[in-house]
Design a protein around this motif. Structure first.
Motif, PDB file in Angstrom:
ATOM      1  N   ARG A 203       7.985  -8.692 -16.476  1.00  0.00           N
ATOM      2  CA  ARG A 203       6.865  -7.836 -16.070  1.00  0.00           C
ATOM      3  C   ARG A 203       7.031  -7.498 -14.594  1.00  0.00           C
ATOM      4  N   HIS A 204       6.929  -6.184 -14.258  1.00  0.00           N
ATOM      5  CA  HIS A 204       7.146  -5.757 -12.868  1.00  0.00           C
ATOM      6  C   HIS A 204       5.851  -5.808 -12.074  1.00  0.00           C
ATOM      7  N   PHE A 205       5.979  -6.085 -10.810  1.00  0.00           N
ATOM      8  CA  PHE A 205       4.786  -6.137  -9.956  1.00  0.00           C
ATOM      9  C   PHE A 205       5.126  -5.839  -8.502  1.00  0.00           C
ATOM     10  N   TRP A 206       4.085  -5.496  -7.745  1.00  0.00           N
ATOM     11  CA  TRP A 206       4.200  -5.243  -6.305  1.00  0.00           C
ATOM     12  C   TRP A 206       3.540  -6.398  -5.575  1.00  0.00           C
ATOM     13  N   ARG A 207       4.165  -6.820  -4.447  1.00  0.00           N
ATOM     14  CA  ARG A 207       3.621  -7.974  -3.749  1.00  0.00           C
ATOM     15  C   ARG A 207       3.867  -7.851  -2.249  1.00  0.00           C
ATOM     16  N   CYS A 208       3.001  -8.484  -1.502  1.00  0.00           N
ATOM     17  CA  CYS A 208       3.176  -8.554  -0.049  1.00  0.00           C
ATOM     18  C   CYS A 208       4.528  -9.187   0.261  1.00  0.00           C
ATOM     19  N   ARG A 209       5.250  -8.581   1.192  1.00  0.00           N
ATOM     20  CA  ARG A 209       6.589  -9.105   1.508  1.00  0.00           C
ATOM     21  C   ARG A 209       6.526 -10.427   2.267  1.00  0.00           C
ATOM     22  N   ASN A 210       5.319 -10.741   2.771  1.00  0.00           N
ATOM     23  CA  ASN A 210       5.173 -12.001   3.505  1.00  0.00           C
ATOM     24  C   ASN A 210       4.660 -13.124   2.599  1.00  0.00           C
TER      25      ASN A 210
ATOM     26  N   LYS B  12       4.045 -16.298   0.582  1.00  0.00           N
ATOM     27  CA  LYS B  12       4.336 -17.714   0.848  1.00  0.00           C
ATOM     28  C   LYS B  12       4.681 -17.980   2.312  1.00  0.00           C
ATOM     29  N   THR B  13       4.263 -17.042   3.199  1.00  0.00           N
ATOM     30  CA  THR B  13       4.403 -17.299   4.637  1.00  0.00           C
ATOM     31  C   THR B  13       2.995 -17.284   5.218  1.00  0.00           C
TER      32      THR B  13
ATOM     33  N   PHE C  28      -1.662  -9.380  -1.012  1.00  0.00           N
ATOM     34  CA  PHE C  28      -1.549  -8.185  -1.840  1.00  0.00           C
ATOM     35  C   PHE C  28      -0.696  -8.453  -3.069  1.00  0.00           C
ATOM     36  N   PHE C  29      -1.244  -8.105  -4.259  1.00  0.00           N
ATOM     37  CA  PHE C  29      -0.502  -8.281  -5.509  1.00  0.00           C
ATOM     38  C   PHE C  29      -1.018  -7.252  -6.505  1.00  0.00           C
ATOM     39  N   LEU C  30      -0.092  -6.567  -7.174  1.00  0.00           N
ATOM     40  CA  LEU C  30      -0.505  -5.566  -8.156  1.00  0.00           C
ATOM     41  C   LEU C  30       0.551  -5.440  -9.246  1.00  0.00           C
ATOM     42  N   TRP C  31       0.135  -5.619 -10.494  1.00  0.00           N
ATOM     43  CA  TRP C  31       1.057  -5.412 -11.623  1.00  0.00           C
ATOM     44  C   TRP C  31       1.439  -3.941 -11.656  1.00  0.00           C
TER      45      TRP C  31
END
Ligand SMILES: [Zn+2]
Length: 159
Positions: free
Chosen positions: A43-50, A52-53, A59-62
């Motif tokens: 399943r593809h999703f968009w996430r904050c590049r930071n 776990k920092t 930010f998270f979006l399927w």
């Protein structure tokens, strides 16, 4: 939309800008990833590049939700566009009607002016006729008087 996955063949991750004006709170390009968990396999999703920092904004979006959001926004934009077009058409119609009414008003004004002229002409004609009639009546009266006077004169002489 710059999407790594167009139809089947795709890279599993990368850095892309969201096309919806949705930006990560970090104001950095978000990451496109594929889930490999047992609950959400492939399943593809968009996430904050930071992620776990300490800078992670959460930010998270399927990916499928992007489509839903996109089509929803698009639908609203389309509806607004249709409404705008409708309003424009109605405005044009009203403008036309106003122009029509203006022309009719101008026409009526001209006709009224014409009628006024005709009435004043008739009035003048009537005045003239009345004067002529008065003069004719006076002439007849004079003739009758002259006739009566001469009749009396002749009759008086015969007596
Ligand atoms: Zn972020």
């Amino acid at each position: 939309m710059r999407r790594p996955c167009s139809s089947g063949s795709c890279a599993s991750s990368g850095t892309y800008s969201m096309p919806l004006g949705e930006i990560c709170i970090c104001e950095e390009l978000i990451v496109y990833l594929t889930s490999h968990t047992s609950e959400n396999p492939r399943r593809h999703f968009w996430r904050c590049r930071n992620f776990k920092t300490p800078k992670d904004c959460g930010f998270f979006l399927w990916d499928e939700d992007v489509g839903v959001q996109s089509s929803g926004t698009q639908r609203i934009v389309d509806m607004l566009r249709i409404e705008l077009e409708d309003s424009k058409n109605k405005l044009d119609e009203l403008k036309k009607k106003l122009e029509d009414t203006k022309m009719k008003f101008e026409d009526t004004k001209m006709k009224l002016e014409e009628s006024k002229n005709k009435i004043s002409k008739l009035q003048r004609k009537l005045d003239c006729e009345l004067r002529n009639m008065k003069m004719a009546f006076a002439a007849i009266l004079i003739v009758v008087l002259a006739w009566v006077v001469s009749f009396c004169f002749l009759y008086g002489r015969k007596m």
